[in-house]
Design an enzyme around this catalytic site. Structure first.
Site, short mmCIF file in Angstrom:
data_model
loop_
_atom_site.label_atom_id
_atom_site.label_comp_id
_atom_site.label_asym_id
_atom_site.label_seq_id
_atom_site.Cartn_x
_atom_site.Cartn_y
_atom_site.Cartn_z
N SER A 257 15.31 -24.73 -72.76
CA SER A 257 16.53 -24.12 -73.30
C SER A 257 17.25 -23.37 -72.19
CB SER A 257 16.17 -23.15 -74.42
OG SER A 257 15.72 -21.94 -73.86
N LYS A 258 18.48 -22.94 -72.50
CA LYS A 258 19.25 -22.27 -71.45
C LYS A 258 18.63 -20.94 -71.04
CE LYS A 258 22.79 -20.12 -74.33
NZ LYS A 258 24.21 -19.94 -74.54
N ARG A 259 17.85 -20.35 -71.95
CA ARG A 259 17.22 -19.06 -71.61
C ARG A 259 15.95 -19.25 -70.76
NH1 ARG A 259 21.21 -16.12 -72.32
NH2 ARG A 259 22.24 -16.35 -74.31
N ASP A 260 15.45 -20.49 -70.69
CA ASP A 260 14.20 -20.70 -69.95
C ASP A 260 14.37 -20.47 -68.46
OD1 ASP A 260 12.69 -21.20 -72.12
OD2 ASP A 260 12.96 -23.37 -72.06
N PHE A 269 21.09 -24.89 -65.04
CA PHE A 269 22.47 -25.39 -65.06
C PHE A 269 22.81 -25.90 -63.65
CE2 PHE A 269 22.35 -22.25 -68.44
CZ PHE A 269 22.85 -23.01 -69.49
#
Ligand code: GLU
Length: 501
Positions: A257-260, A269
């Site tokens: 996920s983007k928080r990982d 990203f």
């Protein structure tokens, strides 16, 4: 054979996750392999989730990777516009067609009514059972429907999923897939504001844009049942579908996920993203010192295998080798160490001047005023020793300024009181020797005075760079310059003397 046309269809709801790049990559490779067309379509019908700047980010990312669309916003093409918000007027006709054919209906329930139903029943679904008790054109008398339609300009159209049927299709990766229609909800296809939802816009555009293969993430698999149903209702031939395996977190369960990124300490990203909220600012792979060709090589193997041991591929080799048949069904674990391994390989392969241009801004920002040719020489000496381009500067400050600290531990092991004199005399000889005699001068002095080469070379290295790590010492001295190194050696000799006494 049908003309291959594939599309990458991101929604501009924020920066594009690295998983999205893998989807774009697989589409691109599939198109190139079969001389097809790679379309970029921006799916921006959800105005609530729209984030300004996200479309530019998507296009900049694709450009950075060299995955240039053949058609798309900014790229042109015959079947545009390629932004769904600019195609708004196209969709209503198709929603109406589905209503007139008895496959969709008008729904008058307000968002508040639906919300309160969800509150009282968390498993509430608008489906082929519950719709019989709700406010829509299937349950209300025709006259009521007509008057509601007249005074209400906020009417949604929902898909009328059939009862007790099975919808199936052959997925290129997952094989035969079936869904029981009783499990599927009556999705909204046109919202009250006249905007289509993803589902309607997606199939209308895939049809009108003559898309032959839909290659997308596994999370869209169950929506595909709705899509296949709509294709049948429209009398259109659906494209082929290929649902890609998930990219999993480095450890534990679930998809990356983007928080990982923040959690595991690496980017997720492609490019950095700055937002108004600090928790939504992300450092990109590019800014972290990764090369796009390394990431392409890393990403392609997250879910696809060439069927042999080959690991290193250029983009053009991949265009040859890629095939949907070799995509695996199971999720692929994201392993940043593997990404770094690829990056190191591509850094070593890179031209020194290219690396120099990549880190030049960082060098300037650090306050060093040197030529790009000098940076290129530093890159040449350092590139075998780093995994990311930004480590070149971080690990090689001594090429730009004298060391600020010294490795005291090694000094205490190697230094003997008489060495200070010898280091200083050696520095004096270095000062006047020509560049191509640096090695002979140092080694000649050590031999002549019968000094212990291991000790002296270590101390020289520490004098020049501060530590025992670094590229070849003679090459480093040659690049930094013998005069500058001589003064570093004299200064260090004083330090050694004081620190050991
Ligand atoms: N807009 C969808 C997304 O953001 C596209 C899914 C698809 O490719 O159909 O992922």
């Amino acid at each position: 054979m049908t003309k291959i046309r594939v599309r990458f269809a991101p929604s501009p709801t924020g920066p594009l996750h690295i998983g999205g790049i893998r989807t774009a990559l697989y589409n691109y490779l599939f198109a190139k392999k079969y001389n097809g067309t790679f379309v970029l379509r921006i799916e921006d019908t959800d105005q609530v989730r729209y984030v300004p700047g996200a479309e530019t980010y998507i296009i900049d990312s694709l450009r950075w990777f060299g995955l240039l669309p053949d058609e798309g916003p900014e790229f042109g093409g015959q079947v545009g516009p390629y932004r769904q918000s600019e195609r708004k007027d196209i969709y209503r006709e198709y929603a109406d067609l589905l209503v007139s054919r008895g496959h969709a209906y008008y729904a008058f329930d307000t968002p508040e009514e639906l919300e309160s139903m969800r509150e009282s029943n968390p498993t509430f679904k608008y489906d082929n059972k519950s719709r019989n008790t709700l406010k829509n054109s299937l349950t209300l008398p025709a006259a009521t429907v007509e008057s509601l339609m007249e005074k209400n300009d906020d009417v949604a159209i929902r898909l009328q999923m059939p009862v007790d049927q099975v919808i199936s299709f052959d997925d290129e990766i997952r094989g035969h897939v079936s869904f029981d229609t009783n499990e599927l909800d009556d999705k909204v296809i046109l919202k009250g504001d006249g905007m289509p939802t993803y589902h309607l816009a997606n199939i209308v555009d895939d049809h009108l844009m003559q898309i032959s293969h839909v290659i997308r993430g596994e999370e869209w698999l169950s929506s595909t049942a709705h899509h296949v149903f709509m294709y049948a209702c429209m009398d259109w031939t659906p494209p082929a579908f290929a649902h890609l395996p998930l990219i999993l977190k480095p450890t534990g369960k679930g998809k990356l996920s983007k928080r990982d990124g923040a959690k595991f300490g690496f980017p997720v990203f492609p490019l950095s993203w700055d937002s108004d909220h600090e928790e939504d600012n992300f450092t990109g792979f590019r800014e972290d010192g990764f090369l796009p060709e390394a990431l392409i090589n890393f990403l392609v193997l997250l879910g696809w295998s060439p069927g042999n041991d080959q690991e290193l591929f250029t983009l053009s080799e991949l265009c040859e080798a890629f095939s949907l048949e070799k995509i695996v069904k199971s999720g692929a674990r994201f392993d940043i160490e593997k990404a770094k391994w690829f990056n190191q390989h591509y850094i070593i392969q890179s031209d020194n001047l290219k690396l120099a241009y990549l880190i030049q801004n960082k060098v300037i920002a650090a306050g060093y005023h040197v030529t790009v040719e000098y940076i290129a020489d530093v890159c040449g000496l350092m590139k075998e020793r780093v995994h990311k381009t930004d480590e070149i500067l971080d690990n090689a400050r001594f090429f730009f300024e004298p060391p600020g600290t010294y490795d005291d531990n090694t000094i205490s092991k190697k230094y003997k009181p008489e060495y200070s004199f010898h280091l200083k005399s050696m520095a004096e000889s270095l000062m006047i020797c020509p560049e191509n005699e640096i090695e002979a001068t140092i080694k000649g002095y050590i031999a002549e005075k019968s000094l212990k080469a291991g000790d002296i070379m270590s101390l020289l290295r520490i004098a020049v760079s501060g530590s025992m790590q670094g590229p070849d010492l003679i090459q480093s001295i040659t690049l930094i310059g013998n005069n500058e190194c001589a003064s570093r050696i004299i200064r260090a000799a004083d330090y050694f003397e004081k620190s050991v006494s």
